[in-house]
Design an enzyme around this catalytic site. Sequence first.
Site, PDB file in Angstrom:
ATOM      1  CG  HIS A 127      44.025  63.172  -0.115  1.00 25.74           C
ATOM      2  ND1 HIS A 127      43.087  63.049  -0.466  1.00 25.74           N
ATOM      3  CD2 HIS A 127      44.340  63.039  -1.050  1.00 25.74           C
ATOM      4  CE1 HIS A 127      42.586  63.530  -1.750  1.00 25.74           C
ATOM      5  NE2 HIS A 127      43.800  63.153  -2.029  1.00 25.74           N
ATOM      6  CD  GLN A 172      43.837  58.861  -3.489  1.00 29.33           C
ATOM      7  OE1 GLN A 172      43.398  59.695  -4.061  1.00 29.33           O
ATOM      8  NE2 GLN A 172      43.689  56.882  -3.805  1.00 29.33           N
ATOM      9  CG  ASP A 188      51.493  60.636  -4.272  1.00 27.15           C
ATOM     10  OD1 ASP A 188      50.302  61.189  -5.412  1.00 27.15           O
ATOM     11  OD2 ASP A 188      51.108  61.347  -3.567  1.00 27.15           O
ATOM     12  CB  CYS A 192      47.033  58.934  -4.988  1.00 31.06           C
ATOM     13  SG  CYS A 192      48.253  59.862  -5.023  1.00 31.06           S
ATOM     14  NE  ARG A 199      39.124  59.873  -3.599  1.00 29.84           N
ATOM     15  CZ  ARG A 199      39.844  61.966  -4.245  1.00 29.84           C
ATOM     16  NH1 ARG A 199      41.126  61.165  -4.001  1.00 29.84           N
ATOM     17  NH2 ARG A 199      39.336  62.780  -3.861  1.00 29.84           N
TER      18      ARG A 199
HETATM   19  N1  NVA Z   1      50.484  64.400  -2.774  1.00 31.10           N
HETATM   20  C1  NVA Z   1      50.179  64.572  -4.226  1.00 31.10           C
HETATM   21  C2  NVA Z   1      48.819  63.830  -4.176  1.00 31.10           C
HETATM   22  C3  NVA Z   1      47.915  64.251  -5.809  1.00 31.10           C
HETATM   23  C4  NVA Z   1      46.500  63.810  -4.701  1.00 31.10           C
HETATM   24  C5  NVA Z   1      49.762  66.129  -4.000  1.00 31.10           C
HETATM   25  O1  NVA Z   1      49.749  66.801  -3.400  1.00 31.10           O
HETATM   26  O2  NVA Z   1      50.212  66.988  -5.318  1.00 31.10           O
HETATM   27  N1   CP Z   2      43.741  61.626  -6.483  1.00 31.53           N
HETATM   28  C1   CP Z   2      43.426  62.894  -6.597  1.00 31.53           C
HETATM   29  O1   CP Z   2      42.779  63.283  -5.629  1.00 31.53           O
HETATM   30  O2   CP Z   2      43.077  63.702  -7.868  1.00 31.53           O
HETATM   31  P1   CP Z   2      42.540  64.460  -8.176  1.00 31.53           P
HETATM   32  O3   CP Z   2      43.582  65.740  -8.105  1.00 31.53           O
HETATM   33  O4   CP Z   2      42.590  64.154  -9.436  1.00 31.53           O
HETATM   34  O5   CP Z   2      41.691  64.741  -7.168  1.00 31.53           O
END
Ligand code: NVA
Ligand code: CP
Length: 306
Positions: free
Chosen positions: A130, A133, A225, A265, A293
């Site tokens: 990510h 992020q 997270d 995040c 962000r």
């Molecule tokens: N680890 C989480 C991050 C969401 C922004 C996911 O992949 O759902």
């Molecule tokens: N942290 C993040 O990516 O949030 P969303 O899933 O809401 O985009």
Amino acid sequence: MQDFLAIADFTPKELQEMLDLAVELKKERAEKGANRPLLKDKKLAMIFQKPSLRTRVSFERGMEHMGGSAMYIGPAEVGLGKRESIADVARVVAGYVDMVMARVFEHDHVLKLAKWSNVPVVNGLSDYNHPCQAMADALTIYEEFGTLKDINITYVGDGNNVAVSLMHICAKLGANFTIGNPEGYDMPASTVEEGQIYAKESGSTITLLNDAQDAVKNADVIYTDTWTSMGQEEETKKREAVFPPFQVNDALVSAANDRVIVLHCLPAHRNHEITDSVADGPHSRLFPQAHNRMHAQKAVLVKMME
Ligand code: NVA
Ligand code: CP
């Protein structure tokens, strides 16, 4: 023009330049109420295979701030790789827009989009990483401490996408990265090997632990997270049995440095991976981090179009 697919693809200098630009654009907007139209009439297509609040809204607003616009394409619309092959989607959409942002399940899908698209592709989250992020996280840490160099950053929880990008940006920019994760939920070994190379170059460290209390000792930043990422919903029960010792609560925060800040995040699953008392407490920087962000991604978009 290039893609923004992974922190690993950029040198420390390039990452620092993007962060500097993010700081500049944020300041410009705060002081003058507007940004220069650096992306005038540019259109960003945003392809989502999963839900999103921050990524969708921050990219859309960021484009508007710089004179451009964004188009949301939801999970039911494209059927990436199902209704139509990824190679075909990439070649079609690249003829309509100037940039593509994609949130995918399999990392390979965003790589394929980038391979077949002749406009820049930005990774808005995959199962592997990510990077957008991580840029916002680095900006938030920089704003707090004035540097990332020698800052101790501890991630507590699942060693997956968010952790991997955070580890890489820490290692590239000289922050010491520690993870405390349950056994069996490690970061992929190959990503740690890459991180060790970057850490050696920047003079920082990467420490892998399976205990949250040990991991947060001397931490300036505690990061967590969700225990169950999007796409893993069938594992929720199993994970809820394993992750509670890795909850970020008042006791864990009090084991870190006094100046510690807490990041997440988001979206947060309150009183699972983070308690309300921490998320809404004095150490929390969750909402400035979410807002960053937008500022960080504006810089990424501008750099991709240079
Ligand atoms: N680890 C989480 C991050 C969401 C922004 C996911 O992949 O759902
Ligand atoms: N942290 C993040 O990516 O949030 P969303 O899933 O809401 O985009």
